[in-house]
Design a protein around this motif. Structure first.
Motif, short mmCIF file in Angstrom:
data_model
loop_
_atom_site.label_atom_id
_atom_site.label_comp_id
_atom_site.label_asym_id
_atom_site.label_seq_id
_atom_site.Cartn_x
_atom_site.Cartn_y
_atom_site.Cartn_z
N ALA A 109 8.88 13.91 -9.37
CA ALA A 109 7.78 12.95 -9.46
C ALA A 109 8.29 11.51 -9.37
CB ALA A 109 7.01 13.16 -10.77
N ARG A 110 9.37 11.24 -10.05
CA ARG A 110 9.94 9.89 -10.03
C ARG A 110 10.54 9.55 -8.67
NH1 ARG A 110 12.46 10.04 -16.18
NH2 ARG A 110 10.62 9.17 -17.21
N GLN A 111 11.01 10.56 -7.95
CA GLN A 111 11.52 10.33 -6.61
C GLN A 111 10.38 9.85 -5.70
OE1 GLN A 111 13.64 13.63 -4.82
NE2 GLN A 111 13.26 12.87 -2.76
N HIS A 112 9.21 10.47 -5.85
CA HIS A 112 8.05 10.02 -5.08
C HIS A 112 7.73 8.56 -5.40
CE1 HIS A 112 6.55 13.49 -2.86
NE2 HIS A 112 6.81 14.26 -3.90
N ILE A 113 7.75 8.22 -6.68
CA ILE A 113 7.49 6.83 -7.08
C ILE A 113 8.50 5.89 -6.43
CG2 ILE A 113 7.58 5.22 -9.02
CD1 ILE A 113 5.00 6.71 -9.04
N ALA A 114 9.77 6.28 -6.45
CA ALA A 114 10.83 5.44 -5.89
C ALA A 114 10.65 5.24 -4.39
CB ALA A 114 12.19 6.07 -6.17
N ALA A 151 0.84 -1.19 0.00
CA ALA A 151 0.00 0.00 0.00
C ALA A 151 0.88 1.25 0.00
CB ALA A 151 -0.90 0.00 1.22
N PRO A 152 0.50 2.28 -0.73
CA PRO A 152 1.31 3.50 -0.75
C PRO A 152 1.34 4.17 0.61
CG PRO A 152 -0.83 3.90 -1.75
CD PRO A 152 -0.74 2.42 -1.53
N THR A 153 2.48 4.77 0.92
CA THR A 153 2.61 5.50 2.18
C THR A 153 2.23 6.96 2.04
OG1 THR A 153 4.94 5.94 1.67
CG2 THR A 153 4.44 3.98 2.97
N ALA A 154 2.11 7.42 0.80
CA ALA A 154 1.75 8.81 0.53
C ALA A 154 1.26 8.92 -0.90
CB ALA A 154 2.94 9.74 0.76
N VAL A 155 0.61 10.03 -1.20
CA VAL A 155 0.18 10.33 -2.57
C VAL A 155 0.64 11.73 -2.91
CG1 VAL A 155 -1.74 10.50 -4.19
CG2 VAL A 155 -1.87 8.86 -2.30
N HIS A 212 5.41 6.07 -3.17
CA HIS A 212 4.24 6.92 -3.19
C HIS A 212 3.48 6.76 -4.51
CE1 HIS A 212 6.71 9.87 -0.45
NE2 HIS A 212 6.50 8.68 0.12
N GLU A 213 2.19 6.96 -4.48
CA GLU A 213 1.45 7.13 -5.73
C GLU A 213 1.67 8.55 -6.23
OE1 GLU A 213 -2.68 6.17 -5.61
OE2 GLU A 213 -2.33 4.04 -5.22
N VAL A 214 1.74 8.71 -7.54
CA VAL A 214 1.89 10.04 -8.14
C VAL A 214 0.83 10.21 -9.22
CG1 VAL A 214 3.36 11.62 -9.43
CG2 VAL A 214 4.36 10.15 -7.66
N TRP A 215 -0.01 11.21 -9.04
CA TRP A 215 -1.10 11.49 -9.96
C TRP A 215 -0.95 12.88 -10.55
CZ3 TRP A 215 -5.25 8.28 -11.24
CH2 TRP A 215 -5.31 7.07 -10.55
N LEU A 216 -1.19 12.99 -11.85
CA LEU A 216 -1.28 14.28 -12.52
C LEU A 216 -2.73 14.72 -12.50
CD1 LEU A 216 0.99 13.64 -15.64
CD2 LEU A 216 1.65 14.37 -13.33
N LEU A 217 -2.98 15.96 -12.12
CA LEU A 217 -4.33 16.53 -12.14
C LEU A 217 -4.28 17.80 -12.97
CD1 LEU A 217 -5.46 16.09 -8.40
CD2 LEU A 217 -5.96 14.62 -10.36
N SER A 218 -5.01 17.81 -14.07
CA SER A 218 -4.89 18.92 -15.02
C SER A 218 -6.15 19.09 -15.83
CB SER A 218 -3.72 18.64 -15.98
OG SER A 218 -3.64 19.61 -17.00
N ALA A 219 -6.38 20.33 -16.25
CA ALA A 219 -7.52 20.62 -17.12
C ALA A 219 -7.26 20.17 -18.55
CB ALA A 219 -7.82 22.13 -17.11
#
Length: 230
Positions: free
Chosen positions: A104-109, A4-8, A112-119
């Motif tokens: 962003a890749r550091q978070h993945i490593a 399970a991810p520890t952060a997002v 963590h989950e990494v999500w892009l939120l954009s219009a």
């Protein structure tokens, strides 16, 4: 099963992950494919330059978005998917800020989950996340009927308060509290998302967001170095 991810971590795209407006890259690709007129692309280009230099102007971006979605009316979904991949390879990849991609890749490593939120349209936001090896993306969805785009938006525009709503849903599904969420954006319009996350950071902020970050002691990241292919 993956742990399970520890952060997002949530990243805006435009002027945060890449220079300028990703929507303009979509318009350039559509122009190359004969779907956007010279007059339209010239108008889009002027507004995109203004955005890259001065930050988000909602009236400008709304005009580009409305016109681009209108021009997408009738395009087969499979063609738009193929066009998005061509656009990424031709325009988007070279516009990425390497520092933001590395973050962003550091978070993945770190698990963590990494999500892009954009219009930006989901077809392009999702592709950027896929190519960078991130968890996923929430972009603006377009209505599809019988395998073709209608030129209409499906649901709400992924902007402002809507980003915070989706971030909360993603964090809940991941079993992560807001205090263990990170958020990165350049725009004062993303305050709902930044306020939701326990660890907000501003990247290449516009004037209003810079002032807010200074007043609240938020980290300010300047990711404007030489760009390179990710």
């Amino acid at each position: 099963m993956s742990p399970a991810p520890t952060a997002v971590a949530f990243f805006d795209i435009d002027n945060t992950l890449l220079k300028g407006a990703s929507l303009f890259h979509l318009a350039r690709g559509m122009h190359k494919g004969g779907l956007v007129s010279n007059r339209d692309i010239a108008r889009f280009a002027w507004k995109a330059r203004h955005f890259a230099r001065h930050g988000e102007n909602l009236s400008h971006l709304d005009e580009i978005r409305a016109r681009a979605t209108e021009l997408a009316s009738g395009i087969p979904v499979v063609r738009m998917d193929a066009l998005a991949r061509e656009i990424y390879d031709r325009y988007t990849e070279s516009a990425l800020w390497p520092e933001s991609v590395a973050l962003a890749r550091q978070h993945i490593a770190e698990g963590h989950e990494v999500w892009l939120l954009s219009a930006t349209p989901q077809v392009l936001a999702g592709l950027i996340a896929e190519r960078l090896g991130l968890t996923g993306a929430g972009g603006t969805k377009l209505v599809e009927v019988d395998g073709h785009l209608t030129g209409e938006i499906d649901g709400k525009l992924m902007h402002g308060a809507q980003k915070a709503v989706i971030a909360a849903e993603i964090a809940e599904r991941a079993g992560v509290e807001p205090g263990e969420c990170w958020a990165y954006s350049d725009s004062l319009n993303d305050l709902p998302l930044l306020n939701f996350a326990g660890h907000p950071s501003v990247v290449n902020p516009d004037r209003g967001l810079r002032e807010h970050a200074l007043a609240n002691g938020w980290p300010i990241l300047e990711h404007r170095g030489d760009r390179k292919r990710a």
